[in-house]
Design a protein around this motif. Structure first.
Motif, PDB file in Angstrom:
ATOM      1  N   SER A  32      42.722  46.372  47.864  1.00  0.00           N
ATOM      2  CA  SER A  32      42.590  45.427  46.753  1.00  0.00           C
ATOM      3  C   SER A  32      41.145  45.008  46.559  1.00  0.00           C
ATOM      4  O   SER A  32      40.834  44.104  45.799  1.00  0.00           O
ATOM      5  CB  SER A  32      43.455  44.178  47.024  1.00  0.00           C
ATOM      6  N   HIS A  63      48.172  40.614  38.176  1.00  0.00           N
ATOM      7  CA  HIS A  63      47.354  41.693  38.742  1.00  0.00           C
ATOM      8  C   HIS A  63      48.241  42.824  39.264  1.00  0.00           C
ATOM      9  O   HIS A  63      48.000  44.003  38.992  1.00  0.00           O
ATOM     10  CB  HIS A  63      46.499  41.157  39.905  1.00  0.00           C
ATOM     11  N   ARG A  88      49.833  44.817  36.447  1.00  0.00           N
ATOM     12  CA  ARG A  88      48.876  45.728  35.805  1.00  0.00           C
ATOM     13  C   ARG A  88      48.662  46.978  36.661  1.00  0.00           C
ATOM     14  O   ARG A  88      48.597  48.095  36.143  1.00  0.00           O
ATOM     15  CB  ARG A  88      47.538  45.004  35.600  1.00  0.00           C
ATOM     16  N   LYS A  89      48.567  46.798  37.974  1.00  0.00           N
ATOM     17  CA  LYS A  89      48.378  47.951  38.866  1.00  0.00           C
ATOM     18  C   LYS A  89      49.575  48.887  38.808  1.00  0.00           C
ATOM     19  O   LYS A  89      49.447  50.108  38.806  1.00  0.00           O
ATOM     20  CB  LYS A  89      48.149  47.473  40.305  1.00  0.00           C
ATOM     21  N   ASP A 110      49.567  50.961  35.759  1.00  0.00           N
ATOM     22  CA  ASP A 110      48.526  51.992  35.751  1.00  0.00           C
ATOM     23  C   ASP A 110      48.872  53.210  36.607  1.00  0.00           C
ATOM     24  O   ASP A 110      48.205  54.236  36.548  1.00  0.00           O
ATOM     25  CB  ASP A 110      47.201  51.403  36.261  1.00  0.00           C
ATOM     26  N   GLN A 137      39.719  44.705  43.059  1.00  0.00           N
ATOM     27  CA  GLN A 137      40.286  43.728  42.147  1.00  0.00           C
ATOM     28  C   GLN A 137      39.252  42.666  41.793  1.00  0.00           C
ATOM     29  O   GLN A 137      38.468  42.242  42.641  1.00  0.00           O
ATOM     30  CB  GLN A 137      41.505  43.080  42.804  1.00  0.00           C
ATOM     31  N   THR A 172      40.239  42.304  34.528  1.00  0.00           N
ATOM     32  CA  THR A 172      39.185  43.075  35.203  1.00  0.00           C
ATOM     33  C   THR A 172      37.934  42.218  35.357  1.00  0.00           C
ATOM     34  O   THR A 172      36.978  42.628  36.026  1.00  0.00           O
ATOM     35  CB  THR A 172      38.837  44.347  34.422  1.00  0.00           C
TER      36      THR A 172
END
Length: 238
Positions: free
Chosen positions: A65, A230, A233-234, A237, A68, A177
């Motif tokens: 992480s 977060h 979103r990961k 992706d 991040q 981001t």
């Protein structure tokens, strides 16, 4: 948590306190393994040897992480020893920086020695949760002085009453981001002047829901919401 100078080639030199913890508290023995990390992004699988002060190590690679965007919690100091638990739990949840502040309604005036204690608690929680990076714990400062600092990214101040949008909704619509700063208030909440001062410096008021949360609960709720976005979103992706 190990210091960089403890690592020599493929060996880890154990301090006396680390030996006590591994052999006496955890009751490990030669040939058994544990995870060693330095709080700066490096971690190893360590294997105890027949020499009690030496462990053999090999690099350990896991999804990190470390890339991040940082999340900073600015927290009005709660009364008593409540901040100890906040440090421990927010470290486990992945906070990057903790900035305690003294607000108009702060009841607790911190002892300067508290900072060392909080940093030690953060180190212990980093080890327990096996996170790669040790969070930064900054010295307490007045809220008004903090507002004079310039920071990048999103800046949110949690308020208990009014029609502010929910933090989850705001975070989902934000660019995560970039760094994020979340401010939570003291017992009794922020004063109107404190909120107005925050808005004037770029903070957006947000809500944590319809209930009034304790000063030690609000930072955990706020951080959990942002970290959940977060994680979402990961996952998207992948």
């Amino acid at each position: 948590m190990v210091e960089p100078d403890q690592v020599v080639a493929d060996q880890l030199c154990l301090s006396s306190s680390q030996q006590h913890y591994l052999y006496r508290v955890l009751r490990l023995g030669a040939g058994q393994q544990f995870v060693a990390l330095d709080g700066q992004g490096q971690q190893w699988i360590a294997t105890l040897t027949t020499k009690p002060d030496v462990a053999a190590i090999a690099p350990l690679s896991r999804p990190s992480s470390a890339t991040q965007a940082p999340v900073t919690l600015v927290i009005a100091l709660p009364k008593g020893s409540g901040f100890d638990d906040v440090v421990r739990q927010t470290t486990e949840l992945g906070v990057s920086t903790l900035q305690p502040v003294i607000s108009d309604r702060t009841l607790h005036q911190p002892n300067p020695k508290k900072l060392e204690r909080w940093q030690r608690i953060a180190a212990e929680a980093t080890e327990q949760s096996e996170r790669l990076l040790l969070p930064q714990i900054l010295p307490p400062m007045p809220w008004r002085d903090y507002l004079k600092q310039v920071s990048e990214g999103s800046r949110w101040i949690c308020v208990a009453r009014g029609d502010a949008p929910h933090l989850l909704t705001v975070a989902q619509a934000s660019d995560l981001t970039r760094p994020a700063v979340i401010a939570t208030g003291p017992e009794g909440g922020w004063t109107e002047a404190e909120v107005e001062g925050a808005i004037a410096t770029g903070f957006q008021p947000v809500s944590l829901g319809p209930h009034i949360l304790r000063a030690v609960t609000a930072p955990l709720a706020a951080l959990t919401l942002v970290m959940a976005v977060h994680a979402q979103r990961k996952f998207e992706d992948i």
